[in-house]
Write a protein that holds these residues in place. Structure first.
Motif, PDB file in Angstrom:
ATOM      1  N   GLN A  35      70.157  49.817  80.725  1.00  0.00           N
ATOM      2  CA  GLN A  35      69.043  50.446  80.011  1.00  0.00           C
ATOM      3  C   GLN A  35      68.881  51.876  80.522  1.00  0.00           C
ATOM      4  OE1 GLN A  35      65.745  47.777  80.648  1.00  0.00           O
ATOM      5  NE2 GLN A  35      66.342  46.444  78.967  1.00  0.00           N
ATOM      6  N   LEU A  36      69.662  52.762  79.941  1.00  0.00           N
ATOM      7  CA  LEU A  36      69.653  54.164  80.328  1.00  0.00           C
ATOM      8  C   LEU A  36      69.619  55.037  79.076  1.00  0.00           C
ATOM      9  CD1 LEU A  36      72.450  54.023  83.072  1.00  0.00           C
ATOM     10  CD2 LEU A  36      69.997  54.210  83.480  1.00  0.00           C
ATOM     11  N   SER A  45      72.001  50.841  74.814  1.00  0.00           N
ATOM     12  CA  SER A  45      72.015  49.410  75.112  1.00  0.00           C
ATOM     13  C   SER A  45      73.416  48.856  74.896  1.00  0.00           C
ATOM     14  CB  SER A  45      71.021  48.660  74.220  1.00  0.00           C
ATOM     15  OG  SER A  45      71.162  47.265  74.375  1.00  0.00           O
ATOM     16  N   LEU A  46      73.904  48.092  75.868  1.00  0.00           N
ATOM     17  CA  LEU A  46      75.204  47.441  75.702  1.00  0.00           C
ATOM     18  C   LEU A  46      75.182  46.446  74.557  1.00  0.00           C
ATOM     19  CD1 LEU A  46      76.719  46.559  79.216  1.00  0.00           C
ATOM     20  CD2 LEU A  46      77.698  48.027  77.456  1.00  0.00           C
ATOM     21  N   GLU A  47      74.038  45.830  74.334  1.00  0.00           N
ATOM     22  CA  GLU A  47      73.919  44.821  73.284  1.00  0.00           C
ATOM     23  C   GLU A  47      74.293  45.401  71.925  1.00  0.00           C
ATOM     24  OE1 GLU A  47      73.423  41.086  71.795  1.00  0.00           O
ATOM     25  OE2 GLU A  47      73.343  41.694  73.900  1.00  0.00           O
ATOM     26  N   ALA A  48      74.011  46.692  71.726  1.00  0.00           N
ATOM     27  CA  ALA A  48      74.326  47.330  70.446  1.00  0.00           C
ATOM     28  C   ALA A  48      75.823  47.440  70.216  1.00  0.00           C
ATOM     29  CB  ALA A  48      73.679  48.705  70.376  1.00  0.00           C
ATOM     30  N   GLU A 138      82.503  39.742  73.476  1.00  0.00           N
ATOM     31  CA  GLU A 138      81.313  38.925  73.705  1.00  0.00           C
ATOM     32  C   GLU A 138      80.447  39.478  74.829  1.00  0.00           C
ATOM     33  OE1 GLU A 138      80.519  36.478  71.674  1.00  0.00           O
ATOM     34  OE2 GLU A 138      82.331  36.988  70.542  1.00  0.00           O
ATOM     35  N   GLY A 139      80.815  40.621  75.375  1.00  0.00           N
ATOM     36  CA  GLY A 139      80.025  41.214  76.449  1.00  0.00           C
ATOM     37  C   GLY A 139      80.339  40.668  77.820  1.00  0.00           C
ATOM     38  N   ARG A 140      81.454  39.944  77.956  1.00  0.00           N
ATOM     39  CA  ARG A 140      81.867  39.434  79.261  1.00  0.00           C
ATOM     40  C   ARG A 140      82.792  40.428  79.947  1.00  0.00           C
ATOM     41  NH1 ARG A 140      82.680  34.663  75.909  1.00  0.00           N
ATOM     42  NH2 ARG A 140      84.825  35.415  75.691  1.00  0.00           N
TER      43      ARG A 140
END
Length: 232
Positions: A35-36, A45-48, A138-140
């Motif tokens: 969160q930067l 956001s990495l989630e994006a 998958e964000g791993r």
């Protein structure tokens, strides 16, 4: 654990927390949240980026190998962008002006974030500069590379792009080069200064290398490898 020697509860909790942190920052585990804000002040956001292969690179302005690795990562994103690869660089410099000055000399086109507090460095268990993570769709965390490993990083990206690609492993610097204890890897710029000032005549450069080696050895664990920033 032997029943006659029960582990003290606070210590047990600490060990469990450390184990969870190390697992989260190693291949096969989920990447910690980021969160930067980017250089333009936009929240990141990495989630994006879920669904893409993401390269997260931790660097600092005083890190010599970063002068080489950032342009290489820029070229990797240009090469693989059409296949869904994004590079995100996270500067752990305390001084924002140092980041700006570095990027003027070493311009890149990928996203640059700045974390002067080092919270993401803590979350990802960074012990050497630079440290690069390859995240799968998958964000791993698919792979972890310390000290700059261009060929291995490219191979890990290709593996992560393949459907069902397995974790690509990791490359760690020697234990003696890891920053340990209270002084984190990204706070060890004083070991590299002025060694990372690469301009000047050869005699001056040799003197800087001698001073740098002395500092590294003094900061180490007593072994021949020393214990500096992890960037030599």
């Amino acid at each position: 654990m032997h029943p006659r020697f029960p582990l003290h509860r606070p210590l047990a909790a600490l060990l469990l927390m450390m184990g969870a942190l190390l697992h989260a920052a190693g291949p096969g585990g989920p990447a910690p949240a980021i969160q930067l804000k980017d250089q333009g002040g936009k929240a990141f956001s990495l989630e994006a980026l879920r669904g893409q292969v993401v390269v997260v690179d931790f660097w600092a302005s005083w890190c010599g190998p970063c002068r080489k690795s950032l342009p290489e990562l820029d070229a990797l994103q240009a090469r693989f962008a059409g296949q869904g690869v994004r590079v995100v660089g996270i500067s752990l410099d305390a001084d924002a002006s140092a980041v700006a000055t570095f990027l003027e000399k070493v311009p890149v086109r990928f996203t640059i974030l700045h974390d002067p507090a080092g919270q993401t460095g803590e979350a990802f268990s960074v012990v050497a500069m630079p440290t690069t993570f390859i995240l799968d769709r998958e964000g791993r965390i698919a792979a972890r590379f310390e000290g700059g490993s261009h060929a291995q990083e490219e191979a890990a990206i290709v593996a992560a792009l393949l459907a069902g690609g397995a974790a690509a492993g990791e490359v760690r610097v020697a234990a003696g080069l890891q920053a340990t204890g209270a002084l984190k890897a990204w706070r060890r710029g004083h070991l590299a200064d002025p060694i990372m000032a690469l301009d000047g005549d050869r005699l001056t450069a040799l003197l800087r290398e001698h001073v740098h080696a002395s500092k590294e050895g003094a900061a180490g664990n007593g072994g021949a490898a020393g214990g500096g920033c992890g960037c030599n």
